[in-house]
Design a protein around this motif. Structure first.
Motif, mmCIF file in Angstrom:
data_model
loop_
_atom_site.group_PDB
_atom_site.id
_atom_site.type_symbol
_atom_site.label_atom_id
_atom_site.label_comp_id
_atom_site.label_asym_id
_atom_site.label_seq_id
_atom_site.Cartn_x
_atom_site.Cartn_y
_atom_site.Cartn_z
ATOM 1 N N UNK A 135 0.838 -1.197 0.000
ATOM 2 C CA UNK A 135 0.000 0.000 0.000
ATOM 3 C C UNK A 135 0.873 1.248 0.000
ATOM 4 N N UNK A 136 0.470 2.314 -0.691
ATOM 5 C CA UNK A 136 1.279 3.552 -0.704
ATOM 6 C C UNK A 136 1.168 4.300 0.632
ATOM 7 N N UNK A 137 2.253 5.020 0.981
ATOM 8 C CA UNK A 137 2.234 5.850 2.193
ATOM 9 C C UNK A 137 1.192 6.968 2.053
ATOM 10 N N UNK A 138 0.692 7.409 3.179
ATOM 11 C CA UNK A 138 -0.167 8.591 3.207
ATOM 12 C C UNK A 138 0.672 9.831 2.869
ATOM 13 N N UNK A 139 0.187 10.686 2.001
ATOM 14 C CA UNK A 139 0.903 11.905 1.621
ATOM 15 C C UNK A 139 0.347 13.084 2.423
ATOM 16 N N UNK A 140 1.251 13.807 3.080
ATOM 17 C CA UNK A 140 0.830 14.949 3.898
ATOM 18 C C UNK A 140 0.420 16.115 2.999
ATOM 19 N N UNK A 141 -0.656 16.798 3.387
ATOM 20 C CA UNK A 141 -1.103 17.975 2.636
ATOM 21 C C UNK A 141 -0.208 19.176 2.931
ATOM 22 N N UNK A 142 -0.464 20.285 2.229
ATOM 23 C CA UNK A 142 0.348 21.492 2.432
ATOM 24 C C UNK A 142 0.170 22.073 3.818
ATOM 25 N N UNK A 143 -1.009 21.854 4.423
ATOM 26 C CA UNK A 143 -1.228 22.385 5.761
ATOM 27 C C UNK A 143 -0.841 21.385 6.850
ATOM 28 N N UNK A 144 -0.146 20.308 6.460
ATOM 29 C CA UNK A 144 0.283 19.299 7.416
ATOM 30 C C UNK A 144 1.801 19.161 7.391
ATOM 31 N N UNK A 145 2.338 18.474 8.388
ATOM 32 C CA UNK A 145 3.748 18.157 8.465
ATOM 33 C C UNK A 145 3.910 16.708 8.915
ATOM 34 N N UNK A 146 5.066 16.112 8.602
ATOM 35 C CA UNK A 146 5.329 14.714 8.940
ATOM 36 C C UNK A 146 5.764 14.620 10.389
ATOM 37 N N UNK A 147 5.115 13.750 11.151
ATOM 38 C CA UNK A 147 5.507 13.540 12.541
ATOM 39 C C UNK A 147 6.107 12.156 12.756
ATOM 40 N N UNK A 148 5.870 11.218 11.815
ATOM 41 C CA UNK A 148 6.465 9.887 11.877
ATOM 42 C C UNK A 148 6.703 9.417 10.453
#
Length: 395
Positions: free
Chosen positions: A79-92
């Motif tokens: 399964x593909x990783x979840x892609x963060x939106x522009x208003x989000x940031x990666x935490x893990x």
């Protein structure tokens, strides 16, 4: 006799079905494929080809970068990783066996639900003091926001009450306002004519004298400390062995001009450089500072707390800061007066370098006629063993 072979054939058929059934019963970590039980591919892999030997693992391939598989499986792709939106940031960060985790950008956006599937909300900016900073899961809380209590009056109720109060005050002034005004004027005249009435300077809330160092000059209970101008006039340059400047200027400190009414002249005019220099030398001869760096926060702490807020900007102008420097310190530390004061004093030390001196600050407060405020600062510095009275060391 003809039925014998038929019965035997039926028995063999039942036995073969039972053997086939027992052979295709797979374990919980296996799957059935073409009559065989194949083991599942481990997490982080996907199935490329099923097994050809019973109870073995087929051909499993590791998940490619950007994809994952979190559990044992027989899937044909990861399964593909979840892609963060522009208003989000990666935490893990994502891995072969775990998905990438996102949250709203801290300090700019927040979300009040678990998943935030659609979008994050913009954090509000507080005009005044911020009680709680904006985070990924909650909005900022401003000091001006007050939660209405149950049953409290709304804006229309307050408007009606305010209008009724104004009408009542207007009617009262129309009916008996002249008598009240005349009574107040006459009462003020009687108070002004009473002997021993305290002067306006003695009633200022920020002019409260702090007791002096118990090991130093202790005034009698209930008595006022002598005015600093009289102390400066009484000093004899070079009389003691106090560290610091020992040169005699040959000049004396002139007392402040007093108007005909007995009140001091307005201190809003900038003191002259000559007068400040003389006062600074006098304080250097009366006190000396412990060996401390000029930017030590303890030296300026009492000035930041004791100088009244209404006099602070004038105090900064007198010591040499311009309006732009004062406003920069205020804009960089909104709502925090003590931090603004501290930054201004640090900017002053950086601007003047070696010319900065705690005695220059004392001289400016003296010229501004904030005598009680100045005496409080001196007493505090002596009590904290930062400042030393030369008269104590010579006695």
């Amino acid at each position: 006799m003809a039925a014998g072979p038929v019965v035997l054939l039926l028995l063999l058929l039942v036995a073969s079905v039972a053997v086939a059934t027992s052979g295709t019963r797979c374990a919980s970590d296996e799957y059935q494929n073409l009559g065989l039980c194949c083991k599942l591919c481990p997490a982080g892999h996907y199935l490329l080809q099923a097994c050809s030997v019973n109870h073995t693992t087929g051909r499993c391939v590791r998940c490619e970068h950007g994809t994952f598989m979190s559990h044992p499986n027989r899937e044909a792709d990861c399964w593909p990783w979840t892609r963060c939106r522009e208003d989000q940031e990666v935490v893990a960060a994502g891995s072969e066996s775990s998905d990438q985790q996102c949250q709203c950008r801290s300090g700019r956006f927040y979300c009040d639900s678990e998943d935030c599937m659609e979008s994050c909300f913009q954090c509000q900016r507080c005009d005044g003091l911020t009680l709680q900073a904006c985070s990924a899961t909650r909005n900022a809380v401003c000091a001006t926001e007050v939660s209405p209590e149950p049953g409290s009056a709304g804006p229309w109720e307050w408007l009606v009450l305010s209008g009724a109060l104004l009408i009542a005050v207007f009617l009262f002034l129309c009916l008996c306002g002249r008598k009240v005004v005349m009574w107040v004027v006459s009462w003020l005249k009687r108070r002004a004519s009473e002997p021993g009435l305290a002067s306006p300077r003695s009633s200022q809330p920020d002019e409260v004298l702090i007791p002096m160092n118990p090991m130093g000059d202790v005034p009698a209970p209930g008595s006022e400390a002598p005015p600093l101008e009289e102390e400066a006039l009484a000093l004899v340059p070079g009389a003691g062995t106090c560290p610091g400047p020992s040169g005699d200027t040959g000049e004396s400190v002139e007392p402040q001009a007093v108007a005909a009414t007995g009140s001091p002249a307005a201190p809003e005019q900038a003191p002259t450089a000559l007068g400040l220099s003389i006062l600074e030398q006098k304080y250097e001869q009366k006190y000396f500072l412990r060996n401390m760096p000029s930017d030590d926060i303890r030296i300026y702490y009492e000035f930041e707390h004791q100088v009244p807020e209404c006099k602070w900007r004038m105090f900064m102008r007198f010591i040499g800061l311009d309006e732009n420097e004062i406003e920069i310190c205020e804009r960089e530390n909104p709502g925090n007066l003590l931090e603004q004061h501290h930054k201004m004093l640090l900017k002053w030390t950086q601007k003047l370098g070696r010319k900065t001196s705690i005695f220059k600050l004392m001289a400016v407060l003296h010229k501004m006629e904030l005598h009680t405020c100045l005496q409080n600062i001196i007493n505090k510095l002596i009590a904290e063993n930062i400042l030393v009275n030369c008269e104590e060391t010579t006695n």
